[in-house]
Motif scaffolding. Sequence first.
Motif, PDB file in Angstrom:
ATOM      1  N   PHE A  89      -7.300  -4.984  -2.403  1.00  0.00           N
ATOM      2  CA  PHE A  89      -6.939  -4.912  -0.982  1.00  0.00           C
ATOM      3  C   PHE A  89      -8.092  -5.197  -0.023  1.00  0.00           C
ATOM      4  O   PHE A  89      -7.855  -5.613   1.098  1.00  0.00           O
ATOM      5  CB  PHE A  89      -6.354  -3.535  -0.668  1.00  0.00           C
ATOM      6  CG  PHE A  89      -5.024  -3.302  -1.331  1.00  0.00           C
ATOM      7  CD1 PHE A  89      -3.858  -3.800  -0.781  1.00  0.00           C
ATOM      8  CD2 PHE A  89      -4.955  -2.623  -2.536  1.00  0.00           C
ATOM      9  CE1 PHE A  89      -2.650  -3.609  -1.404  1.00  0.00           C
ATOM     10  CE2 PHE A  89      -3.743  -2.430  -3.165  1.00  0.00           C
ATOM     11  CZ  PHE A  89      -2.594  -2.930  -2.602  1.00  0.00           C
ATOM     12  N   GLY A 107      -7.383   6.778  -0.995  1.00  0.00           N
ATOM     13  CA  GLY A 107      -6.979   5.592  -1.732  1.00  0.00           C
ATOM     14  C   GLY A 107      -7.566   5.507  -3.126  1.00  0.00           C
ATOM     15  O   GLY A 107      -7.318   4.551  -3.844  1.00  0.00           O
ATOM     16  N   LEU A 114       0.816  -1.219   0.000  1.00  0.00           N
ATOM     17  CA  LEU A 114       0.000   0.000   0.000  1.00  0.00           C
ATOM     18  C   LEU A 114       0.847   1.266   0.000  1.00  0.00           C
ATOM     19  O   LEU A 114       0.346   2.360  -0.212  1.00  0.00           O
ATOM     20  CB  LEU A 114      -0.925   0.010   1.218  1.00  0.00           C
ATOM     21  CG  LEU A 114      -2.168  -0.871   1.124  1.00  0.00           C
ATOM     22  CD1 LEU A 114      -2.829  -0.994   2.483  1.00  0.00           C
ATOM     23  CD2 LEU A 114      -3.150  -0.296   0.120  1.00  0.00           C
ATOM     24  N   LEU A 164      -8.671  -0.314  -5.487  1.00  0.00           N
ATOM     25  CA  LEU A 164      -8.398  -0.505  -4.057  1.00  0.00           C
ATOM     26  C   LEU A 164      -9.244  -1.639  -3.501  1.00  0.00           C
ATOM     27  O   LEU A 164      -8.748  -2.539  -2.817  1.00  0.00           O
ATOM     28  CB  LEU A 164      -8.703   0.793  -3.303  1.00  0.00           C
ATOM     29  CG  LEU A 164      -8.537   0.746  -1.784  1.00  0.00           C
ATOM     30  CD1 LEU A 164      -7.082   0.607  -1.413  1.00  0.00           C
ATOM     31  CD2 LEU A 164      -9.133   1.974  -1.123  1.00  0.00           C
ATOM     32  N   LEU A 223      -2.035   1.670  -6.950  1.00  0.00           N
ATOM     33  CA  LEU A 223      -2.713   0.541  -6.322  1.00  0.00           C
ATOM     34  C   LEU A 223      -2.498  -0.738  -7.115  1.00  0.00           C
ATOM     35  O   LEU A 223      -2.295  -1.814  -6.554  1.00  0.00           O
ATOM     36  CB  LEU A 223      -4.210   0.832  -6.209  1.00  0.00           C
ATOM     37  CG  LEU A 223      -4.568   1.913  -5.191  1.00  0.00           C
ATOM     38  CD1 LEU A 223      -5.980   2.381  -5.419  1.00  0.00           C
ATOM     39  CD2 LEU A 223      -4.405   1.370  -3.787  1.00  0.00           C
TER      40      LEU A 223
END
Lengths: 329, 195
Positions: free
Chosen positions: A260, A195, A30, A256, A202
Motif C-alpha cells: 500500500f 495496520g 484496506l 502494509l 493486508l
Amino acid sequence: MDNQLYLSSSPHIHSGETTERIMRLVIYALLPAILLSLIFFGLPALSVLLICTLGCIGFEALACRLMKLPNSIKDGSGALTGILLALNLPASTPWWISLLGAAIAILIGKMIYGGLGYNPFNPALVARVVLLISFPVQMTRWTAPTPLTSGIDAVSAATPLGEMKTAVMLTGKLPEMATSGFLNYFSGNIAGCLGEVSALALLAGGLFLIYKKVISWHIPVSFIGSTLAISAIFWLIDPSKYPNPLFHLITGGLVLGAFFMATDMVTSPVTHKGMLIFGFGCGLLTILIRLFGGYPEGVSFAILLMNAATPLIDRYCRPKIYGQVEQQA
Amino acid sequence: MSLKKIFTRGLWKENAVFKLLLGLCPVLAVTTNAENGLGMGLATTFVLLCSNGVVALMRNIIPSGVRIPAFIIIIATFVTIVQLVMEAWTYELYQALGIFIPLIVCNCLILGRAEAFASKRPVFSSLVDAIGMGSGFTLALFVLGAIREIFGSGELFGVTLFGAGYQPMLLMILPPGAFISMGLLLALMNKFENR
C-alpha cells in the motif's frame, strides 16, 4: 456552426480509469485491515482513524483554499492518506499527535509541492517518520490487542520487532518468541500499529488491488522477495542471532508497506524494471535497518529513502523509443 | 550609496541568510536554540566588522593576484581571536558551538563582503556595511534559533514557556528541523514579499 468537425489528438478511447476510482479501490482494499484493527484495538483505534482521515480532508480543503487551487478533496487521495497514516500509528496515539500528523502529511508532505502528483515522498510516511522522531515516547507506546469485549482499556506491550532488537542488543541472542510460535502473528495477534495487526488481511487487500490492476505485482513481489532473501542469508549464517525470514515477513509493517505504501503511483518508478529495482532497494534497506539500525522497524525509512531515489531510477530505466537505433559509440 | 542605505541593505533587502542564502552551514547547524544562534551571529558579526575594516585599510597594498589568500589570513586572525575570547569568557557557548567557531573562517558571507565591498570602498562605509550585514545575519540566526527552540524544546533562552502538558517536537532541534523550518520561513517570506 453545429456541424463543425472536431479534431483532437489521440488517445480517443478512454479506459474510464480515474483518480477517484483508484483511490476508492485502494480504500476498499484496506477495509479488512481496518475492520480487524477496530476489532483488536477497539475504540482508541476508531478515534485515531477518524481524526487522521477527517484531519487530512480538512487540511487539504484548507490548503486548496489558501493556495487558490481547485478543491481536490473529492479525488479521495486526502482521505486515503489519512487512512494510511492512521494505520501507521499506534492505537494509543493522543488526539493532538494524530491531528498534527494529518497536518504534516497534507501540508508539508503533499500540498507544499503543489498537490497530488507533485509530491516526491509518500505523505503518510513523511508524517509517520516526523512523528516517530519528534515524539518517540508516545509513538512507541504500543498496546497489545485488547478486543472490545475484554473490558480492559489497554495493555501495553512491546512489538515483536522491538522485543527482538532489545533482546539481541542485551544478550546477543534472539528471544524465544522470534524463533518459534510466531506464526499466530499472521492472523493478527500482534502488538503494533493499527495496520501491522494482521498480515493476512493486508495480503488479501493487496491481492485484490493486483487483481483489479490498480497496482502491478512488481514492487510488492520484489520488496517482499528481497526482504525474505536477504534475511534468509543472515538466518543461514547464524540462526541464533538473526530471525527466520518468515518472522520478518509477518511482523512489523512489511506487508502494509509493500502493497500500500511503496506502490504509491506518484512516488514510485514508472517502468516495470524500475519498480523491481525500487522494491529491491526497499527490501535491502528494511533488513539493514531492522538488523543493524537504531530503530526496530525500517519499512517506512526504507520506502522514503527509495522515494528519494525514484527520479534517478526512472532516468536509468527510460524505455527505448520504438524504432530508435542504438547509437554507435 | 548613502550610509543608511548600506546599513539597511544588509539588514533586510540583501539579508545574507534569507535573501542571498549565504553561510547556510552555521545557520542550519548551530541554531538549535536562540542563545546559540545569537552567539554565533555576534561572533560572525565581530569577525566581519574587523575583517572588513582591515581589508578596506589595506585595499591599496594587497596585490590583486593574491588577494583571496590575504583576505583569508586577515579573517583567520580575527576568528582565532574570537575563538580564544569565547573559550575564556563564554565557555559553555564555546562548547555548544564547537567546530563551527573555527569554521567562521570559511563563511562565504565574510569573504564575500571582503571581496565585493571592503576591497573597493573606504574604511568607514566598509564598517557600516559589516554592521548591516552582520546584524542581518545575527537576526536570521536568532529568529531561526528561537523558532526551533520554542517548538523543539518549549523554551526560549532556556526559560520554559508552556505548561507541563506541552510536548516539545523533538524533530525541530534535530538537523531535519533546521531544513524544514528554514524552508518554511523562506516560503512565508516570499509569499508576503511578492504580493
